[in-house]
Motif scaffolding. Structure first.
Motif, PDB file in Angstrom:
ATOM      1  N   ALA A   1       5.159   6.168  10.223  1.00  0.00           N
ATOM      2  CA  ALA A   1       6.058   6.134  11.391  1.00  0.00           C
ATOM      3  C   ALA A   1       7.183   5.099  11.312  1.00  0.00           C
ATOM      4  O   ALA A   1       7.884   4.854  12.292  1.00  0.00           O
ATOM      5  CB  ALA A   1       5.269   5.973  12.685  1.00  0.00           C
TER       6      ALA A   1
ATOM      7  N   ILE B   1      -2.012   9.950   6.609  1.00  0.00           N
ATOM      8  CA  ILE B   1      -2.181   8.634   7.231  1.00  0.00           C
ATOM      9  C   ILE B   1      -2.832   8.814   8.607  1.00  0.00           C
ATOM     10  O   ILE B   1      -2.389   9.653   9.398  1.00  0.00           O
ATOM     11  CB  ILE B   1      -0.807   7.925   7.344  1.00  0.00           C
TER      12      ILE B   1
ATOM     13  N   ALA C   1       1.902  12.466   0.989  1.00  0.00           N
ATOM     14  CA  ALA C   1       2.794  11.372   1.404  1.00  0.00           C
ATOM     15  C   ALA C   1       2.554  10.976   2.859  1.00  0.00           C
ATOM     16  O   ALA C   1       2.756   9.812   3.229  1.00  0.00           O
ATOM     17  CB  ALA C   1       4.253  11.780   1.215  1.00  0.00           C
ATOM     18  N   ILE C   2       2.126  11.931   3.679  1.00  0.00           N
ATOM     19  CA  ILE C   2       1.931  11.632   5.109  1.00  0.00           C
ATOM     20  C   ILE C   2       0.449  11.751   5.502  1.00  0.00           C
ATOM     21  O   ILE C   2       0.115  12.036   6.645  1.00  0.00           O
ATOM     22  CB  ILE C   2       2.842  12.503   6.012  1.00  0.00           C
TER      23      ILE C   2
ATOM     24  N   THR D   1       1.299   5.813  -0.253  1.00  0.00           N
ATOM     25  CA  THR D   1       0.910   7.179  -0.624  1.00  0.00           C
ATOM     26  C   THR D   1       1.762   7.652  -1.806  1.00  0.00           C
ATOM     27  O   THR D   1       1.727   8.822  -2.163  1.00  0.00           O
ATOM     28  CB  THR D   1       1.072   8.138   0.572  1.00  0.00           C
TER      29      THR D   1
ATOM     30  N   THR E   1       6.638   4.732  -1.572  1.00  0.00           N
ATOM     31  CA  THR E   1       6.921   3.306  -1.384  1.00  0.00           C
ATOM     32  C   THR E   1       6.614   2.549  -2.668  1.00  0.00           C
ATOM     33  O   THR E   1       7.365   1.646  -3.068  1.00  0.00           O
ATOM     34  CB  THR E   1       6.085   2.732  -0.218  1.00  0.00           C
TER      35      THR E   1
ATOM     36  N   PRO F   1       9.706  14.172   9.121  1.00  0.00           N
ATOM     37  CA  PRO F   1       8.251  14.048   8.998  1.00  0.00           C
ATOM     38  C   PRO F   1       7.803  12.648   9.418  1.00  0.00           C
ATOM     39  O   PRO F   1       8.567  11.683   9.259  1.00  0.00           O
ATOM     40  CB  PRO F   1       7.998  14.260   7.507  1.00  0.00           C
ATOM     41  N   VAL F   2       6.582  12.550   9.897  1.00  0.00           N
ATOM     42  CA  VAL F   2       6.054  11.246  10.314  1.00  0.00           C
ATOM     43  C   VAL F   2       4.720  10.974   9.625  1.00  0.00           C
ATOM     44  O   VAL F   2       3.825  11.815   9.638  1.00  0.00           O
ATOM     45  CB  VAL F   2       5.876  11.199  11.852  1.00  0.00           C
TER      46      VAL F   2
ATOM     47  N   GLY G   1      11.840  13.395   0.423  1.00  0.00           N
ATOM     48  CA  GLY G   1      11.574  13.150  -0.994  1.00  0.00           C
ATOM     49  C   GLY G   1      11.836  14.384  -1.845  1.00  0.00           C
ATOM     50  O   GLY G   1      11.725  15.523  -1.378  1.00  0.00           O
TER      51      GLY G   1
ATOM     52  N   ALA H   1       0.893  -1.166   0.000  1.00  0.00           N
ATOM     53  CA  ALA H   1       0.000   0.000   0.000  1.00  0.00           C
ATOM     54  C   ALA H   1       0.917   1.198   0.000  1.00  0.00           C
ATOM     55  O   ALA H   1       2.026   1.124   0.528  1.00  0.00           O
ATOM     56  CB  ALA H   1      -0.854   0.001   1.255  1.00  0.00           C
TER      57      ALA H   1
HETATM   58  N1  F0G Z   1       8.078  11.752   3.648  1.00  0.00           N
HETATM   59  C1  F0G Z   1       7.749  11.187   2.484  1.00  0.00           C
HETATM   60  C2  F0G Z   1       8.157  11.890   1.243  1.00  0.00           C
HETATM   61  C3  F0G Z   1       7.054   9.958   2.454  1.00  0.00           C
HETATM   62  O1  F0G Z   1       6.755   9.418   1.293  1.00  0.00           O
HETATM   63  C4  F0G Z   1       6.675   9.352   3.667  1.00  0.00           C
HETATM   64  C5  F0G Z   1       5.937   8.110   3.684  1.00  0.00           C
HETATM   65  C6  F0G Z   1       7.065   9.993   4.864  1.00  0.00           C
HETATM   66  C7  F0G Z   1       7.751  11.179   4.816  1.00  0.00           C
HETATM   67  C8  F0G Z   1       6.737   9.428   6.196  1.00  0.00           C
HETATM   68  O2  F0G Z   1       7.532   8.322   6.492  1.00  0.00           O
HETATM   69  O3  F0G Z   1       5.735   6.676   6.786  1.00  0.00           O
HETATM   70  O4  F0G Z   1       8.041   6.217   7.559  1.00  0.00           O
HETATM   71  O5  F0G Z   1       6.638   7.896   8.727  1.00  0.00           O
HETATM   72  N2  F0G Z   1       5.459   7.566   2.659  1.00  0.00           N
HETATM   73  C9  F0G Z   1       4.822   6.251   2.633  1.00  0.00           C
HETATM   74  C10 F0G Z   1       4.576   5.812   1.199  1.00  0.00           C
HETATM   75  C11 F0G Z   1       3.675   6.090   3.549  1.00  0.00           C
HETATM   76  O6  F0G Z   1       3.668   4.994   0.957  1.00  0.00           O
HETATM   77  O7  F0G Z   1       5.297   6.237   0.321  1.00  0.00           O
HETATM   78  P1  F0G Z   1       6.966   7.203   7.461  1.00  0.00           P
END
Ligand code: F0G
Length: 361
Positions: A203, A257, A254-255, A99, A102, A199-200, A328, A97
């Protein structure tokens, strides 16, 4: 070319095929002789000193620029390990899954490994740069009418099928790989920073960094441990509010969630390190994103700018050295910047006089 000119090359003779995080940190990772290493030379991202953030915060501030990984996000560190272990285990398909980031990383490493990849995404909520990556790397892109949390729930149910490996961060190999970012920071600074900000979302990353810092501390490579400070988007802040958010929202997709899989890991990192989980608004995220591009020449996607917005919110925290992870690359999501900013080219006549007028204004 003569042998002599070859010998005068000052570069160390590292094998060209062996430069990713698995080869660099092999003894800290669950890798055996039976593990085929699937790598795109991820990691070794720049740790960039930021004079202007240092001045504002009263500490030496460094930016770990994870957008310079092969698929332009930090996810590649965990994915090299997760896909290598999946291939070792005989998987023919990986699934996640996401955002967006991943899914891009899973698709790329699966392509590299020659196995199939399916990604389950919240329809309409994936930044265009990430989506186009998943398509081009050949993943089956499945869009659902639901958010990331629903997608992850579905993926968990598919994980029991033989030959299919989940490569979300509920797969412990992902966390193992991601901890290597902390190793690199300790290697470069000679110790851990006093504060680490990131960022979270789900997590996993804050969990992974904390694990990495602890391991290097235990191994004697770092004298101190950092305070781990995570920032969630205000509309998607389940850990901050201590409750599941059923309908998370934020411009930082991306976050976006509401029920993070590594909630427990994040809470442990924060309490053991005397850190905190805090929040930043979408407006703070967007202005931090453009501030960082304008003042330091670093373009990151909105979720990544939560680190910078977070440091602004903290003001001048008690610390000598602070590291911010920006997770990112900005080109992952050009549309958000273009639609929320008021950027226009200056249209002028095609002659020098007209251009001089603009330059002088
Ligand atoms: N920054 C970016 C650019 C992300 O893509 C994500 C998470 C996070 C921060 C947060 O990191 O989930 O480890 O706390 N992206 C996931 C995804 C959920 O599906 O690409 P995390």
């Amino acid at each position: 070319m003569s042998n002599e000119s070859h010998n005068s090359n000052p570069l160390p003779a590292a094998p060209l095929h062996d430069r990713g995080v698995i080869s660099r940190f092999r003894k800290y990772l669950p890798i055996t002789d039976a593990t085929p290493v699937i790598s795109l030379n991820e990691g070794s991202t720049p740790l960039i000193h930021s004079p202007r953030l240092s001045e504002k915060s009263g500490a030496e501030v460094f930016i770990k620029y994870e957008g310079l990984n092969p698929t332009c996000s930090f996810k590649d560190r965990g994915m090299t390990v997760a896909i290598s272990k999946a291939v070792e285990a005989g998987a023919h398909t990986v699934i996640c899954a996401s955002t967006g980031n991943t899914s891009a990383a899973a698709a790329a490493y699966a392509a590299r490994a020659g196995i199939k990849c399916a990604v389950i995404l919240p329809a309409g909520k994936i930044a265009s740069g990430k989506l186009v990556q998943a398509y081009l790397y050949g993943a089956k892109v499945i869009a659902i009418d639901g958010n990331f949390d629903t997608a992850l729930k579905l993926v968990r149910e598919l994980g029991g099928i033989p030959g299919i490996e989940i490569v979300n961060s509920i797969n412990p190999h992902r966390i193992e790989g991601q901890k290597t970012a902390a190793f690199e920071i300790v290697e470069e600074l000679g110790d851990a920073p006093d504060i680490h900000i990131l960022p979270v979302g789900n997590a996993g990353n804050i969990t992974a960094y904390w694990q990495g810092y602890r391991e290097f501390h235990t191994a004697g490579h770092a004298k101190i441990l950092p305070r781990m400070i995570g920032f969630q988007a205000a509309g998607s802040a389940p850990i901050f509010h201590q409750k599941v958010i059923d309908d998370p929202h934020t411009i930082a997709t991306a976050i976006r969630i509401g029920n993070p899989a590594s909630w427990k890991g994040a809470s442990e990192a924060v309490s053991a390190s005397a850190g905190q989980i805090n929040i930043v608004t979408d407006d703070e995220i967007l202005s931090a994103q453009s501030w960082l591009a304008l003042n330091e020449g670093i373009f990151v996607e909105p979720a990544s700018a939560a680190s910078v917005a977070g440091l602004f919110k903290l003001g001048r925290p008690e610390a000598k050295r602070i590291v911010l992870t920006v997770t990112g690359h900005g080109l992952k999501d050009p549309d958000t910047a273009l639609t929320t900013g008021s950027y226009r080219p200056l249209n002028v006549d095609a002659n020098l006089a007209a251009i001089r007028l603009v330059l002088d204004s």
